[in-house]
Structure formats: C-alpha cells, structure tokens
Design a protein around this motif. Structure first.
Motif, PDB file in Angstrom:
ATOM      1  N   ALA A 210     -51.466  45.331 -46.918  1.00 26.70           N
ATOM      2  CA  ALA A 210     -51.641  43.919 -46.549  1.00 26.70           C
ATOM      3  C   ALA A 210     -51.804  43.062 -47.799  1.00 26.70           C
ATOM      4  N   ARG A 211     -52.600  43.557 -48.751  1.00 27.04           N
ATOM      5  CA  ARG A 211     -52.775  42.800 -50.008  1.00 27.04           C
ATOM      6  C   ARG A 211     -51.463  42.723 -50.777  1.00 27.04           C
ATOM      7  N   ASP A 212     -50.718  43.826 -50.770  1.00 22.24           N
ATOM      8  CA  ASP A 212     -49.448  43.839 -51.503  1.00 22.24           C
ATOM      9  C   ASP A 212     -48.436  42.875 -50.880  1.00 22.24           C
ATOM     10  N   LEU A 213     -48.488  42.758 -49.558  1.00 30.72           N
ATOM     11  CA  LEU A 213     -47.390  42.060 -48.876  1.00 30.72           C
ATOM     12  C   LEU A 213     -47.700  40.642 -48.436  1.00 30.72           C
ATOM     13  N   TRP A 214     -48.945  40.371 -47.993  1.00 31.00           N
ATOM     14  CA  TRP A 214     -49.111  39.053 -47.370  1.00 31.00           C
ATOM     15  C   TRP A 214     -50.476  38.404 -47.534  1.00 31.00           C
ATOM     16  N   VAL A 215     -51.534  39.182 -47.754  1.00 33.96           N
ATOM     17  CA  VAL A 215     -52.855  38.540 -47.877  1.00 33.96           C
ATOM     18  C   VAL A 215     -52.944  37.882 -49.249  1.00 33.96           C
ATOM     19  N   PRO A 216     -53.135  36.552 -49.298  1.00 37.46           N
ATOM     20  CA  PRO A 216     -53.155  35.893 -50.603  1.00 37.46           C
ATOM     21  C   PRO A 216     -54.450  36.190 -51.357  1.00 37.46           C
ATOM     22  N   ARG A 217     -54.393  36.125 -52.694  1.00 37.43           N
ATOM     23  CA  ARG A 217     -55.593  36.310 -53.509  1.00 37.43           C
ATOM     24  C   ARG A 217     -56.518  35.102 -53.374  1.00 37.43           C
ATOM     25  N   ARG A 218     -55.899  33.929 -53.222  1.00 34.71           N
ATOM     26  CA  ARG A 218     -56.677  32.716 -52.963  1.00 34.71           C
ATOM     27  C   ARG A 218     -55.905  31.886 -51.949  1.00 34.71           C
ATOM     28  N   VAL A 219     -56.628  30.975 -51.315  1.00 41.34           N
ATOM     29  CA  VAL A 219     -55.998  30.192 -50.250  1.00 41.34           C
ATOM     30  C   VAL A 219     -55.000  29.210 -50.874  1.00 41.34           C
ATOM     31  N   PRO A 220     -53.748  29.268 -50.456  1.00 38.07           N
ATOM     32  CA  PRO A 220     -52.769  28.330 -51.020  1.00 38.07           C
ATOM     33  C   PRO A 220     -53.110  26.896 -50.610  1.00 38.07           C
ATOM     34  N   ALA A 221     -52.904  25.969 -51.550  1.00 36.02           N
ATOM     35  CA  ALA A 221     -53.174  24.561 -51.262  1.00 36.02           C
ATOM     36  C   ALA A 221     -51.867  23.795 -51.162  1.00 36.02           C
ATOM     37  N   VAL A 222     -51.782  22.933 -50.167  1.00 34.94           N
ATOM     38  CA  VAL A 222     -50.598  22.077 -50.032  1.00 34.94           C
ATOM     39  C   VAL A 222     -51.075  20.637 -49.922  1.00 34.94           C
ATOM     40  N   ASP A 223     -50.246  19.717 -50.375  1.00 35.80           N
ATOM     41  CA  ASP A 223     -50.592  18.315 -50.243  1.00 35.80           C
ATOM     42  C   ASP A 223     -50.164  17.849 -48.854  1.00 35.80           C
ATOM     43  N   ALA A 224     -51.070  17.115 -48.216  1.00 35.01           N
ATOM     44  CA  ALA A 224     -50.832  16.696 -46.832  1.00 35.01           C
ATOM     45  C   ALA A 224     -49.505  15.964 -46.668  1.00 35.01           C
ATOM     46  N   PHE A 225     -49.054  15.292 -47.706  1.00 40.86           N
ATOM     47  CA  PHE A 225     -47.852  14.484 -47.543  1.00 40.86           C
ATOM     48  C   PHE A 225     -46.618  15.124 -48.153  1.00 40.86           C
ATOM     49  N   GLU A 226     -46.745  16.391 -48.513  1.00 34.95           N
ATOM     50  CA  GLU A 226     -45.603  17.055 -49.152  1.00 34.95           C
ATOM     51  C   GLU A 226     -45.070  18.219 -48.344  1.00 34.95           C
ATOM     52  N   VAL A 227     -45.527  18.361 -47.111  1.00 36.10           N
ATOM     53  CA  VAL A 227     -45.044  19.497 -46.329  1.00 36.10           C
ATOM     54  C   VAL A 227     -44.727  19.017 -44.909  1.00 36.10           C
ATOM     55  N   THR A 228     -43.574  19.408 -44.402  1.00 40.96           N
ATOM     56  CA  THR A 228     -43.219  19.035 -43.029  1.00 40.96           C
ATOM     57  C   THR A 228     -43.903  19.990 -42.067  1.00 40.96           C
ATOM     58  N   PRO A 229     -44.093  19.562 -40.802  1.00 37.25           N
ATOM     59  CA  PRO A 229     -44.678  20.480 -39.818  1.00 37.25           C
ATOM     60  C   PRO A 229     -43.881  21.781 -39.696  1.00 37.25           C
ATOM     61  N   LEU A 230     -42.538  21.698 -39.731  1.00 35.09           N
ATOM     62  CA  LEU A 230     -41.729  22.916 -39.615  1.00 35.09           C
ATOM     63  C   LEU A 230     -42.003  23.861 -40.782  1.00 35.09           C
ATOM     64  N   GLU A 231     -42.051  23.284 -41.982  1.00 33.37           N
ATOM     65  CA  GLU A 231     -42.307  24.112 -43.165  1.00 33.37           C
ATOM     66  C   GLU A 231     -43.711  24.718 -43.083  1.00 33.37           C
ATOM     67  N   PHE A 232     -44.679  23.925 -42.633  1.00 33.72           N
ATOM     68  CA  PHE A 232     -46.049  24.435 -42.522  1.00 33.72           C
ATOM     69  C   PHE A 232     -46.112  25.581 -41.513  1.00 33.72           C
ATOM     70  N   HIS A 233     -45.397  25.417 -40.404  1.00 32.25           N
ATOM     71  CA  HIS A 233     -45.393  26.475 -39.396  1.00 32.25           C
ATOM     72  C   HIS A 233     -44.744  27.734 -39.946  1.00 32.25           C
ATOM     73  N   ARG A 234     -43.645  27.538 -40.681  1.00 34.26           N
ATOM     74  CA  ARG A 234     -42.908  28.670 -41.232  1.00 34.26           C
ATOM     75  C   ARG A 234     -43.722  29.405 -42.288  1.00 34.26           C
ATOM     76  N   ARG A 235     -44.444  28.651 -43.121  1.00 36.98           N
ATOM     77  CA  ARG A 235     -45.153  29.268 -44.240  1.00 36.98           C
ATOM     78  C   ARG A 235     -46.534  29.786 -43.873  1.00 36.98           C
ATOM     79  N   TYR A 236     -47.203  29.133 -42.906  1.00 35.57           N
ATOM     80  CA  TYR A 236     -48.607  29.480 -42.658  1.00 35.57           C
ATOM     81  C   TYR A 236     -48.903  29.887 -41.212  1.00 35.57           C
ATOM     82  N   VAL A 237     -48.528  29.057 -40.252  1.00 34.73           N
ATOM     83  CA  VAL A 237     -48.916  29.367 -38.872  1.00 34.73           C
ATOM     84  C   VAL A 237     -48.181  30.612 -38.366  1.00 34.73           C
ATOM     85  N   GLY A 238     -46.867  30.667 -38.562  1.00 30.34           N
ATOM     86  CA  GLY A 238     -46.089  31.828 -38.125  1.00 30.34           C
ATOM     87  C   GLY A 238     -46.635  33.110 -38.721  1.00 30.34           C
TER      88      GLY A 238
END
Lengths: 320, 320
Positions: free
Chosen positions: B26-54
C-alpha cells in the motif's frame, strides 16, 4: 488434540465462510444484478466517474462509438483493400482456445503473421484445421492496423475519465474463438464495431470462487502439415480454473457463490469493463461472418482495492 | 504433531505477515507520505474525483472555504450575540477524552445543553473541572446552529463530488479536547474556520495494526457537586485500541507497521477525509482561545473496499 490436517481444514472452512459472507455482502451492497446501461449523450464524465469508475462498477455505454466511421465503412472488402499486404498477427488454434486451459495446462495460441485477406480466407474456409483470431494485445491498433486508425478515434470519455492510454487493440474473429476468464490491471473501454460481444463479468470479490491456480505453461506449435501440438514452455502461470458456462460444482464447489453477470455489447456500444473484474468474452459474428471490436486500455489506479486483492490471493492458494 | 495452540500461532503469524506485506505494498503503490495539497481554484471536480475520491486518498484543499463569511465574522462576541440563549449540546469530560478509551472502557462524554455564552465561559474558566467540547454529530449545524448557517454555505465541490449530504456538524473547543482514532462510513469535508485542526490519518489497510477490540461502553455522569464518574451502559462497542502519538509497541507490536500521516488544516482550508480512513483529530486554538470547524458528511459508496474491510475485520479479531 486435533491433527494439523483437521485444524487446517477448520481454518480453510473458516476462510471459505468469510468469503461467502463477503460475496453475499457485495451482492447486497454494490454488485449489480445486470450491467447498468447509460446513453452516451446523457451522462457527464464527472457523473460517469462518480457512478461507475470510482466505485469500480461496469456500465454499458449505449451508442458510445456509433459515431465512428468504422461502423459504416468496415466491410471485409474495405478492410482487405485498405490493409493490402500489411501483415497482422493472427492467433491460430485447433479449437478456438488460445490463452486457455487445455488438458490441465495453460496454452498460448500459435501465432502467425499474414495479410488480412489471408486471415479472412482462413476464417471462412470450412476445410481449415485452424481457427484464427486476431487478438494480439500489443497496442495492435497502432502497431499493425495504423491504416485504419482514423476510423476508430479514441473516445472523448476515455480521455476525460482516465489518465494514460496504454494500448488499443483490434479483435476480429467468429463464434468459435473466445477469451477465457481472466482479469486485467487496466481500465478497459471495449468498443464493438460489428457483431456482438458476449461478456460474462465477475466482481473482483469473486476471486476465491474462480480457483486461481498455478498451471504449467504450454504453447501451440504446428508441424509442416499444419497439425497442432502443444509444446511445454518450462514455466508456470497463475490462471483461473473455471470455464463457464459449464463449471463442475463437484470439482469447484465454491463456484456456486460466484456472481456472474452477462452482457451483450452490440455494434456501436461500449462496455466500461473496470480494472480487476474477471471476464470471459465470446462473440456472435454479423452477416459478413466476423465480430470486430477495438478496446482501449488505460492505466488503472493501484489503490487499496488492488492490495486487498493481493492479500486475498495470498489466502486463496493462488499467489502470483 | 503440532498442538492446536502452535498451529493457531502459525496461522496468526501467517496472517500478520500477509498484513504487513499488504501495508508495505500500500505504501509502495498508493498511500501518500504526506497529504497532497491542491489549490481550491486549480482543480476541476472531475480531476478531484479522479485523483482523490475515486482512489480513496485524502487531500488538503487550500483556501477551500476562505470565501466563507464565517472566516471574518465569527469572533466569540459575534457568535454569542447571534446565538443568544439558543441552546447547544456540549460534551463535558474531566480530561478532554470523550468517545475515548478510559481505564479499559469506551466512554462517552457527559452532555449538557447550554447557551454559547455559557460554553465560552466554561471553556475559558481556569477553575472549571470540566473540559467542554462542541462535537455533537447530529447535523448540529442545521439542528442547533441554524442562525449561523448562512455564514458557512455548503461547498460547491461537495455538491459536485458526492450524492447526498447526510449531516453538517459544528466543532468548537481548545487544545485539551480531541477525537480518538476512529473511522466513519462517510465522505468528509472538514472545513476549518478558526485555529488549526491537527489530523492524524491512517489508511484503511492499517486496520490490523490499530487493534480494534470489543470494549465495555460507559458514559460520564456528574453528581450535584460537578464531580465526574463513569457509569456502565451494559453494552459493548468495537473501538481502536491505540491512541497516538504514545503507543506502546510492547502492547501493540504490529503498530510499528502502521502508516500515520499528519496534516495541519488551517483556517480557510478544507481537508477531504475519505470514507473508511482512520483519523485522530487534535486542535490548536487561535488568539481568541478556540478552534472552530464545520464538517460535511456525504454518503459513501459501499463497494468492494467496504466488503474487504469487513472481511479483514473478521480475521483481525474485531468483527463488529
């Protein structure tokens, strides 16, 4: 004091009970009874991701590729003319079973390069002892069928939903050839151009009911008279033991807990076949005697679902 | 012939080895070392779903709620005036530990209705024997803080990403109160209005390292002089045994394989805290002596991740 064998049997039956309970819970909570169908023009990419890709659930996108020029242009005559003598890879087997279990071995097909004209000749020759199937998964659309690429452009929903297109492959065959149950570490958009693909899907949680086991790997070879024989490759491969629809419950008793879902994907339709789902693919040819499909493989997310699958494999006696 | 105890120990150690291998993968493949930060105005809902929620991965949405009127308006004086005598639910404990393990029991806080003015009085009274924490999870934003609703409007990204808003809750307290490690069957947007929330996250695959166990359930009561005592509720609850950061590896040896991730969520920021992730929440108050947060709970997808969690629970000695 119980013997080791008795204790092991108890642990095994405890595991089996937990798997059966999980499969029941999966059916109660998320595994659909049939593949949900959506109209290609009635769902946004965000909604599609939320409803299907995120939850790792298959969906039939009706009309998803009906706009492709291939749908009206790809007669056999057109394909033969456009491809001319350009060679394509063709899998040849005595019985349509390549990448399948044959007599307790996993056997790859014999592979030959030939023109598409020659392929159609073998496909329709009633005297041939070989069943041909175009099924090479090497990004064959671009590698071998580059002349036809423009007729089957990548779908917008594929670019929107996924990150990286890894391969696009062309599949041409008739009802004699099929793909045995397996799963791919890819998100898959299976687009049907002609005929019908009949896909049997199993959710990843069905893993223990499909009896993944180690099998010796073989490959079909042909002698000078064209007779097939199986040559040993000297290596092992992990493969699913069951081959639906005819599965012996005496041999594979847990199969009764599996949740196969059947879906027919017709010309112009696209099946979203989620990563990790097991699938068997058969086909019905159209009036010209062929079923044609193009599939797009996108990188999957390696997340907890994948690590749980692997964890489960380690207890299903089928570690890779 | 090995004894049952020895065989069980072997099975247990085999399970533990498989879990440790899974956590490493899990650590090798998907669990991040730290929580990724995104700027509220730089990510679309689709991209957010694809990168984080999914993929079920946490993300810090910087500035995600900085537009809220609450950010500039919610001084203690403003809150007291606006809420007037309207009663709110306040958890009271002798030590800030409500919904925590105390002396081998899971203990709920003593709960009292009081005005917000009274709450702030207790919060800042150095002579009080009770530590107050507004933490009622009953859709308290709408149920008890309705007069303040307009200052913390639901985020657009919440409506876009998820289906159904189940509850929105208000949290007000200081550094003495915290929430012990637990997970929720909700997708969570944790929005900080004042102060800093310090969240320790554990991926769901860490389940076996957190030692979920059955505990007797108790509840704080107070006598007429305000002294706390714990009353037995006569029921059991499954709760995580470890309480970071101080975890005894002698008592919980597998905890060394856990992957805690720390994130500080500051005023104006939003933490996407995915369903099924374990989390501990502490806080630092601002200059006015309080940390304020509002969280939005949305329905989660009950998919294979959930059924795998349950499967794993059944072998972690912690079935619910």
């Amino acid at each position: 004091m119980p013997t080791l064998a008795k204790v092991s049997a108890r642990v095994t039956s405890q595991l089996a009970a937990a798997w059966v309970a999980m499969a029941q819970e999966a059916r109660d909570l998320w595994v659909p009874r049939r593949v949900p169908a959506v109209d290609a023009f009635e769902v946004t990419p965000l909604e599609f991701h939320r409803r299907y890709v995120g939850p790792n659930t298959p969906a039939l996108i009706r009309g998803g590729c009906r706009h492709w020029p291939a749908i009206r242009k790809w007669t056999n005559a057109f394909l033969v003319e456009r491809m001319a003598t350009s060679p394509v890879s063709v899998a040849l087997t005595p019985d349509g079973r390549g990448d399948c279990l044959v007599d307790g071995r996993y056997v790859s097909p014999y592979e030959e390069q030939m023109s598409l004209e020659r392929f159609f000749h073998v496909l329709t020759d009633p005297g041939s002892n070989a069943i041909p199937y175009i099924q090479k998964q090497c990004d064959s659309l671009h590698e071998e069928f580059g002349r036809l690429c423009d007729d089957v452009p990548e779908l917008g929903i594929g670019r929107d939903l996924f990150t990286h297109l890894d391969a696009a492959n062309v599949w041409i065959g008739d009802s004699r050839a099929y793909s045995a149950v397996h799963s791919d570490a890819y998100e898959n958009l299976l687009c049907v151009v002609a005929g019908v693909k009949h896909v049997t899907l199993f959710p990843p949680t069905d893993l223990p009911f499909l009896y993944q086991r180690q099998y010796a790997r073989g490959q079909y070879a042909r002698d000078s008279s064209g007779e097939f024989r199986i040559e040993d490759c000297g290596e092992n491969v992990v493969w699913v033991s069951v081959d639906p629809p005819d599965v012996s419950l005496d041999e594979f008793p847990l199969y009764e807990h599996a949740s196969p879902i059947e879906v027919a994907v017709e010309a112009g339709d696209v099946l979203y076949l989620p990563s990790l789902w097991y699938h068997r693919v058969g086909q019905t040819p159209d009036a010209e005697g062929r079923c044609i499909a193009v599939n797009f493989w996108y990188d999957m997310q390696y997340d907890s679902r994948y690590t749980w699958m692997r964890f489960q494999e380690s207890f299903a006696g089928a570690g890779r």
